[in-house]
Design a protein around this motif. Structure first.
Motif, PDB file in Angstrom:
ATOM      1  N   ILE A  24       5.802  11.398   7.192  1.00 44.12           N
ATOM      2  CA  ILE A  24       4.814  11.577   6.119  1.00 44.12           C
ATOM      3  C   ILE A  24       4.391  13.042   6.059  1.00 44.12           C
ATOM      4  O   ILE A  24       4.313  13.643   4.986  1.00 44.12           O
ATOM      5  CB  ILE A  24       3.580  10.672   6.347  1.00 44.12           C
ATOM      6  N   SER A  28       4.820  15.559   3.010  1.00 42.71           N
ATOM      7  CA  SER A  28       3.574  16.078   2.436  1.00 42.71           C
ATOM      8  C   SER A  28       3.580  17.597   2.377  1.00 42.71           C
ATOM      9  O   SER A  28       3.147  18.187   1.386  1.00 42.71           O
ATOM     10  CB  SER A  28       2.369  15.616   3.258  1.00 42.71           C
ATOM     11  N   ARG A  65      -2.138   9.051  -5.472  1.00 42.00           N
ATOM     12  CA  ARG A  65      -0.955   8.602  -4.716  1.00 42.00           C
ATOM     13  C   ARG A  65      -1.377   8.023  -3.364  1.00 42.00           C
ATOM     14  O   ARG A  65      -0.841   7.005  -2.922  1.00 42.00           O
ATOM     15  CB  ARG A  65       0.032   9.755  -4.512  1.00 42.00           C
ATOM     16  N   LEU A  66      -2.345   8.669  -2.713  1.00 44.86           N
ATOM     17  CA  LEU A  66      -2.815   8.181  -1.417  1.00 44.86           C
ATOM     18  C   LEU A  66      -3.492   6.818  -1.544  1.00 44.86           C
ATOM     19  O   LEU A  66      -3.277   5.928  -0.716  1.00 44.86           O
ATOM     20  CB  LEU A  66      -3.778   9.191  -0.788  1.00 44.86           C
ATOM     21  N   ASN A  68      -2.875   4.550  -3.605  1.00 45.52           N
ATOM     22  CA  ASN A  68      -1.858   3.531  -3.873  1.00 45.52           C
ATOM     23  C   ASN A  68      -0.785   3.437  -2.802  1.00 45.52           C
ATOM     24  O   ASN A  68       0.131   2.633  -2.918  1.00 45.52           O
ATOM     25  CB  ASN A  68      -1.219   3.804  -5.239  1.00 45.52           C
ATOM     26  N   ASP A  69      -0.888   4.230  -1.754  1.00 49.84           N
ATOM     27  CA  ASP A  69       0.099   4.236  -0.681  1.00 49.84           C
ATOM     28  C   ASP A  69      -0.185   3.064   0.261  1.00 49.84           C
ATOM     29  O   ASP A  69      -1.273   2.990   0.843  1.00 49.84           O
ATOM     30  CB  ASP A  69       0.017   5.565   0.079  1.00 49.84           C
ATOM     31  N   ARG A  71       0.591   2.551   3.178  1.00 50.75           N
ATOM     32  CA  ARG A  71       0.386   2.930   4.585  1.00 50.75           C
ATOM     33  C   ARG A  71      -1.078   3.224   4.884  1.00 50.75           C
ATOM     34  O   ARG A  71      -1.447   3.412   6.041  1.00 50.75           O
ATOM     35  CB  ARG A  71       1.268   4.129   4.934  1.00 50.75           C
ATOM     36  N   HIS A  72      -1.915   3.280   3.840  1.00 49.66           N
ATOM     37  CA  HIS A  72      -3.361   3.481   3.993  1.00 49.66           C
ATOM     38  C   HIS A  72      -4.084   2.202   3.604  1.00 49.66           C
ATOM     39  O   HIS A  72      -3.682   1.510   2.670  1.00 49.66           O
ATOM     40  CB  HIS A  72      -3.877   4.564   3.035  1.00 49.66           C
TER      41      HIS A  72
END
Length: 135
Positions: A24, A28, A65-66, A68-69, A71-72
């Motif tokens: 990631i 990033s 984006r974060l 909707n990620d 992984r979060h």
């Protein structure tokens, strides 16, 4: 160019693997260099705290984006501030890994905390790096 600083915290989704964070981070850094975004990411194995700064549209797009990620989870926005000059200007993404009280990247944290920044941002970063003797 109008710039902003945004901070957030989140928990890593269950099942995230240790090597995934490094992947990631690499992606990033490439995306941030392309989009003129800079910042600092801290991860303690369960939670993330991040400060991102740059052009308003780029930071807003990154935050969406974060959100909707997958992984979060439980993402919380803390600060969304107008910025006259960057705090983390030379880091496409500084990174600090906290492992059971041992800190990888502690000099990056010391460097970050020595910079001028809003008190709320400093408090958030210090809350994640609470193993350091900084005031």
């Amino acid at each position: 160019m109008r710039m902003k600083l945004l901070t957030y915290s989140s928990f890593a989704s269950p099942g995230i693997q240790p090597g995934e964070v490094e992947q990631i981070l690499a992606k990033s850094r490439a995306n941030n260099a392309r989009d003129a975004v800079t910042g600092l990411l801290m991860f303690n194995g369960a939670a993330f705290v991040q400060a991102i700064e740059g052009p308003v549209a780029a930071v807003d797009h990154l935050y969406m984006r974060l959100v909707n990620d997958p992984r979060h989870c439980q993402i919380s926005r803390h600060d969304d501030l107008a910025l006259e000059r960057r705090i983390f200007d030379e880091w496409t993404m500084g990174y600090v890994q906290i492992n059971g009280g041992w800190l990888e990247g502690q000099y990056d944290v010391a460097d970050a905390l020595a910079r001028e920044m809003p008190d709320s941002v400093r408090k958030l970063l210090m809350s994640m790096a609470n193993t350091l003797p900084f005031e």
